[in-house]
Design a protein around this motif. Sequence first.
Motif, short mmCIF file in Angstrom:
data_model
loop_
_atom_site.label_atom_id
_atom_site.label_comp_id
_atom_site.label_asym_id
_atom_site.label_seq_id
_atom_site.Cartn_x
_atom_site.Cartn_y
_atom_site.Cartn_z
N VAL A 1 0.86 -1.20 0.00
CA VAL A 1 0.00 0.00 0.00
C VAL A 1 0.89 1.23 0.00
CG1 VAL A 1 -1.89 1.23 1.13
CG2 VAL A 1 -1.71 -1.26 1.36
N HIS A 2 0.63 2.13 -0.92
CA HIS A 2 1.44 3.35 -1.04
C HIS A 2 0.48 4.53 -1.18
CE1 HIS A 2 5.31 5.16 -3.13
NE2 HIS A 2 4.75 6.02 -2.31
N ASP A 3 0.45 5.38 -0.15
CA ASP A 3 -0.45 6.54 -0.13
C ASP A 3 0.40 7.80 -0.11
OD1 ASP A 3 -2.92 4.99 0.24
OD2 ASP A 3 -2.09 4.53 2.22
N SER B 1 3.35 10.28 -7.02
CA SER B 1 4.53 9.58 -6.52
C SER B 1 4.33 8.10 -6.27
CB SER B 1 5.00 10.26 -5.22
OG SER B 1 5.31 11.61 -5.48
N ALA B 2 3.09 7.65 -6.13
CA ALA B 2 2.87 6.23 -5.81
C ALA B 2 2.78 5.35 -7.06
CB ALA B 2 1.59 6.08 -4.97
N MET B 3 2.91 5.97 -8.23
CA MET B 3 2.79 5.19 -9.47
C MET B 3 3.75 4.00 -9.51
SD MET B 3 0.85 6.71 -12.07
CE MET B 3 1.81 6.58 -13.56
N CYS B 4 4.97 4.22 -9.04
CA CYS B 4 5.99 3.16 -9.15
C CYS B 4 5.56 1.88 -8.43
CB CYS B 4 7.32 3.67 -8.61
SG CYS B 4 7.22 4.32 -6.92
N SER B 5 4.73 2.03 -7.39
CA SER B 5 4.30 0.84 -6.64
C SER B 5 3.29 0.01 -7.41
CB SER B 5 3.72 1.26 -5.29
OG SER B 5 4.78 1.68 -4.44
N ARG B 6 2.91 0.51 -8.59
CA ARG B 6 1.98 -0.28 -9.41
C ARG B 6 2.70 -1.31 -10.26
NH1 ARG B 6 -1.79 4.95 -11.21
NH2 ARG B 6 -2.28 5.53 -9.06
N TRP B 7 4.01 -1.15 -10.48
CA TRP B 7 4.69 -2.09 -11.38
C TRP B 7 5.96 -2.71 -10.81
CZ3 TRP B 7 5.48 3.23 -12.80
CH2 TRP B 7 6.82 3.63 -12.84
N MET B 8 6.47 -2.15 -9.68
CA MET B 8 7.81 -2.60 -9.27
C MET B 8 7.86 -4.05 -8.81
SD MET B 8 10.24 -0.61 -9.94
CE MET B 8 11.51 -1.51 -9.06
N TYR B 9 6.93 -4.44 -7.93
CA TYR B 9 7.07 -5.75 -7.29
C TYR B 9 5.75 -6.53 -7.34
CZ TYR B 9 11.32 -3.57 -5.63
OH TYR B 9 12.52 -2.92 -5.58
N ALA B 10 5.91 -7.84 -7.25
CA ALA B 10 4.74 -8.70 -7.20
C ALA B 10 4.10 -8.58 -5.83
CB ALA B 10 5.16 -10.15 -7.46
N ALA B 11 2.82 -8.38 -5.77
CA ALA B 11 2.04 -8.42 -4.53
C ALA B 11 0.59 -8.51 -4.98
CB ALA B 11 2.26 -7.17 -3.68
N PRO B 12 -0.09 -9.60 -4.62
CA PRO B 12 -1.45 -9.78 -5.13
C PRO B 12 -2.43 -8.73 -4.61
CG PRO B 12 -0.84 -11.52 -3.56
CD PRO B 12 0.40 -10.75 -3.85
N HIS B 13 -2.15 -8.21 -3.43
CA HIS B 13 -3.06 -7.21 -2.86
C HIS B 13 -2.31 -5.88 -2.84
CE1 HIS B 13 -5.44 -10.66 -1.75
NE2 HIS B 13 -4.32 -11.19 -1.27
N ARG B 14 -2.95 -4.88 -3.41
CA ARG B 14 -2.18 -3.66 -3.65
C ARG B 14 -3.12 -2.45 -3.72
NH1 ARG B 14 2.44 -3.69 -7.05
NH2 ARG B 14 1.84 -5.84 -7.40
N ARG B 15 -2.65 -1.35 -3.14
CA ARG B 15 -3.43 -0.11 -3.26
C ARG B 15 -2.46 1.07 -3.40
NH1 ARG B 15 -7.56 -0.02 1.05
NH2 ARG B 15 -6.05 0.88 2.47
N THR B 16 -2.79 1.98 -4.28
CA THR B 16 -2.03 3.24 -4.37
C THR B 16 -3.02 4.39 -4.38
OG1 THR B 16 -2.00 3.29 -6.79
CG2 THR B 16 -0.16 2.17 -5.73
N THR B 17 -2.70 5.45 -3.66
CA THR B 17 -3.58 6.63 -3.66
C THR B 17 -2.74 7.91 -3.71
OG1 THR B 17 -3.65 7.00 -1.26
CG2 THR B 17 -5.23 5.42 -2.16
N HIS B 18 -3.36 8.95 -4.27
CA HIS B 18 -2.76 10.29 -4.26
C HIS B 18 -3.79 11.28 -3.74
CE1 HIS B 18 -0.42 8.13 -7.35
NE2 HIS B 18 0.58 8.85 -6.88
#
Length: 695
Positions: A300-302, A317-334
């Motif tokens: 999760v990256h907020d 700024s949280a865009m990178c957390s959408r592609w960097m690593y495998a994690a089945p559960h994921r959230r990004t917010t700005h």
Amino acid sequence: MTETTSQPRAMGRPLARLEGADKVTGRAPYAYEHALEDPLYLHPVLSTFARGRVTGVDASEAEALEGVRAVLTPGNAERLADTEDREFAVLQSDEVAFHGQFVAAVVADTPETARQAAGLVRVDYERSQHDVVLTVDHEGLYRPESEGGPASDTEQGEVEEALERAEFLVDHTYSTPTEHNNPMEPHTTVALWEEEAGRLTLYDSTQGVHVVRASVAAVFGLELEQVRVVAPHVGGGFGSKGEAHAHDVLAAMAARALPGRPVKFALTRQQMFCLVGYRTPTIQRVRLGADREGRLGVLVHDSVEQTSTVKEFPEQSAMCSRWMYAAPHRRTTHRMAALDVPVNFWMRAPGEAPGMYALEAAMDELAQACGLDPVELRVRNEPETDPQSGNPWSDRQLVRCLREGAERFGWYGRDPAPGARREGDWLVGTGVASASYPHLFNPGSVAHVRYGDDGRYEVGIGAVDIGTGSWTALTQIAADALGCSADGVRLRIGDTALPEASVAGGSSGTSSWGTAIVTAARAFRAEHGDSPAPGASARASAAQDTVDEGYAVYSFGAHFAEVRVHSYTGEIRVPRMFGMFSVGRVVNPRTVRSQFLGGMVMGMSMALHEESFRDPRYGHIANGDFAEYHVPTNADVGDLRVDWLEGEDLRATPMGSRGVGEIGIVGTAAAVANAVHHATGVRVRDLPVTPDKVL
Ligand code: MOS
């Protein structure tokens, strides 16, 4: 596109900058230096507080000074045709929206007179309450809606449950300060309005002549053909020259008030801290949940950021957390708050630079929590396909960059315990972080090729070399596309008289313009064959579908840093850094190496030096000059090395190359901050890492 250029002969060679000798001998004209007859000089008057109204301007003393030609004020300035982009609404109302806004300007025969007269302009204000401080719970926080851009928020899987299930959970908040672009050449415009011809010419320090032309033409209600923007050489931009800013409008406005005479306007270093963009401060909460083996179950990256009331710019700024690593559960917010501050804008790797600092610092904390080597932790979380789209990767080489980088740097064999290595009074540590940047491509650039009487090919495109080596790289690309030597190409860039080209931004310049050149060269050969007649020409634009949409196209890299922290003073030195990159084909190893080195220096600077202090009382930057805004000097840069994996990515561009301008700054600050933690055991989560924070 899968058609390959025949075996490249010019690309891949470390050709020295073609314009290098002109630059170091002073023969390459930068914007301010264009020799024009009878120039006038502009000096602006800036608002001295953050919000309110101008109630009166008394220019009588300024006007009385000998050599003053005009004083522009909100009362007498030309009414602009289009002020939808409010950054360009210069002197259009009495409203003050940030400290440092243009409220008047003097044009005079000499720069000294203009400056003196600007100091004599009396401006009366009515002040209002202002709001210039970003906080994580700011009441104005909202979710930016980016039309046509990437979504502001994303969510996959069952995030809350996964957070509860995680065996190891890292949950920290990282912050980065306001940072300012400081290219060596300040933002400069020389504007000339020729009344009878109805023609406006700008000699502008910009990353995109066509971009500036489009904005300025719209603002003044002119046809594109009436405006010409010229920029053969530019002394850096780092994003801050990626679009027109208010100073372009002010200079053009002054020129239109004084037809026939060029008006020269160079911002001072101090003025650059209010008027040409900056990187928003960020407050980023990162949560990483992993199992016993260090495999991420949830990420999760907020991110919380600011923008201005004048114009919205989301940093994402949280865009990178959408592609960097495998994690089945994921959230990004700005989330953003619009404050009474200047317009923020691009600064090298907007989004990725602050975002990857937070993510890669959190990964280091997770490695420590799991008892895993930080390189190994990243390898274990390598996604097979793009976690965002599910698409296969075009050329994801993160693991190779990490592993080969680790070998080359001498990473292995370190004692992972923080604070374990001491040499005299110095604590020594090493840190690693991943780097990545998306492959951005701007369609619509056009190139022309013409076979000249002298047996050389003239290749023209309205691109800009901001100091990065575009003159040279595009010449190499053209040579290979035409099957001739680099000497056989005469490149023309930096002028809107040349065909449309996109901005030198988002590491997309060489990709976008190079593709147009390759396309035009192929069209030329198809039309004229291998033995063209002198004067034969062709023109073509880069196709929309250059990038293979079925693939996730990104560049990757790995940063390694060694730091020494003085145990009594907290002084931090960086004796060694190594960066290993994968960017497809390297068009010119010499200029590409410089791009990586420069990016890494800027990333190290982000880690240790750069911070703009906004005074909450008046809303100005208190350290807005080179005496107090710290950037690294030679003595701050140690043994800095870079290398790259040989490659070719024809899904990205017909050259096989991807962009190189920004990836060098991505993740770098985390590698340095992680090394500081390894050296000292102190985890600093707010950049920059300064001596007071590690003691
Ligand atoms: Mo770069 S910040 O897109 O010039």
